[in-house]
Scaffold this motif. Structure first.
Motif, PDB file in Angstrom:
ATOM      1  N   ALA A 170      19.182  -6.890  55.917  1.00 26.99           N
ATOM      2  CA  ALA A 170      18.129  -5.596  55.811  1.00 26.99           C
ATOM      3  C   ALA A 170      16.561  -6.829  56.450  1.00 26.99           C
ATOM      4  O   ALA A 170      16.169  -6.457  57.068  1.00 26.99           O
ATOM      5  N   ARG A 224      11.637  -4.294  60.638  1.00 28.62           N
ATOM      6  CA  ARG A 224      12.160  -4.323  59.188  1.00 28.62           C
ATOM      7  C   ARG A 224      11.020  -5.590  58.189  1.00 28.62           C
ATOM      8  O   ARG A 224      10.403  -5.117  57.303  1.00 28.62           O
ATOM      9  N   LEU A 263       7.890  -4.069  55.606  1.00 32.33           N
ATOM     10  CA  LEU A 263       7.549  -4.892  54.934  1.00 32.33           C
ATOM     11  C   LEU A 263       6.296  -5.418  54.215  1.00 32.33           C
ATOM     12  O   LEU A 263       4.760  -5.375  53.625  1.00 32.33           O
ATOM     13  N   LEU A 299      16.174  -0.577  54.810  1.00 34.37           N
ATOM     14  CA  LEU A 299      15.220  -1.470  53.489  1.00 34.37           C
ATOM     15  C   LEU A 299      15.522  -0.506  52.384  1.00 34.37           C
ATOM     16  O   LEU A 299      15.395  -1.285  51.290  1.00 34.37           O
ATOM     17  N   LEU A 308      14.562  -2.704  49.189  1.00 36.05           N
ATOM     18  CA  LEU A 308      13.405  -2.852  49.464  1.00 36.05           C
ATOM     19  C   LEU A 308      12.353  -2.641  49.323  1.00 36.05           C
ATOM     20  O   LEU A 308      11.548  -2.515  49.508  1.00 36.05           O
TER      21      LEU A 308
END
Lengths: 124, 124
Positions: B12, B18, B22, B53, B58
């Motif tokens: 991920a 991605r 985050l 994710l 996450l």
DNA sequence: CCGCTTATTAACCAGATGGTAAAATAATGA
DNA sequence: TCATTATTTTACCATCTGGTTAATAAGCGG
């Protein structure tokens, strides 16, 4: 793929075989055949994994007679470590909050046993 | 794919989009459209990234009117941090060796100026 | 109910990944 | 030079990935 260094590193680490190889290399240099031994796959497969690790800068390879010994080269992991450090407070915070929440015990919540994943469940 | 948790997490993280998502979520919750805005790709693409994710644990998603706000859920990063910590001495060792090498100055090597950013310090 | 906004699902595609078997290469040693 | 050992390369395959467009779903606000 043109991927940046960090992406390449993460991608290389996203495979248990490759991580096991790194773990083995922590204990010292090893040749390809030796690295392959613990795994139920052919040599070419290991050879490919090693190439991935090499391109990620996670191992370096030498030459000794017919063997191509590999050794760990962990600096990219330093980069990973630095990247992940930025998020440290988030998982620590989350744990703190959980603690607070459990301690405060607002109202008279029926003490449901922790059992994760209470909410959300967007269908399915 | 059956991948273990750590592999799923690394996979991920092996994508700059991605990781950027985050990073954005570090600054607080955001809905999908908002997360998509900075990127030159369509909403479904972002939606897929979010699913990756989410499956890696996450992010977590809620619901507010039509929006599905996402928030950071960084514990898997704790796992990554713990994994990578085992290798710390390897990249530190390597730097130490480099230092030794530079200090010893065997023979008369032409002193190339150190060029700031010597060796970075992993911060903290 | 209609229509708008927000987001997901479906169908599709090109290219990467992880594996195989078989052939090629490299270094050594007889 | 020839056989042996160690490893890589090639060719091939199935599956996963990251993106697209078009269609669908889910909540609002009139």
């Amino acid at each position: 793929m043109v991927a940046d260094r960090l992406s390449t590193t993460f991608a290389a680490l996203a495979d248990p075989t490759r991580r096991a190889i790194l773990a083995r290399l922590m204990r010292g240099e090893a040749a390809v055949g030796e690295l392959a031994a613990p795994f139920a796959m052919t040599l070419p497969a290991i050879s490919k994994h090693l190439k991935v690790l090499e391109r990620a800068g996670l191992i370096a390879r030498g030459r000794a007679a017919q063997r191509r010994p590999c050794r760990l080269a962990a600096e990219p992991l330093g980069e990973v470590s630095r990247w992940v450090a930025d998020y440290r407070r988030f998982w620590e915070l989350r744990l703190d909050r959980l603690e607070d929440y459990l301690q405060e015990a607002p109202k008279a919540r029926t003490r449901r046993p922790k059992k994760g994943k209470a909410h959300d469940r967007t269908r399915r």
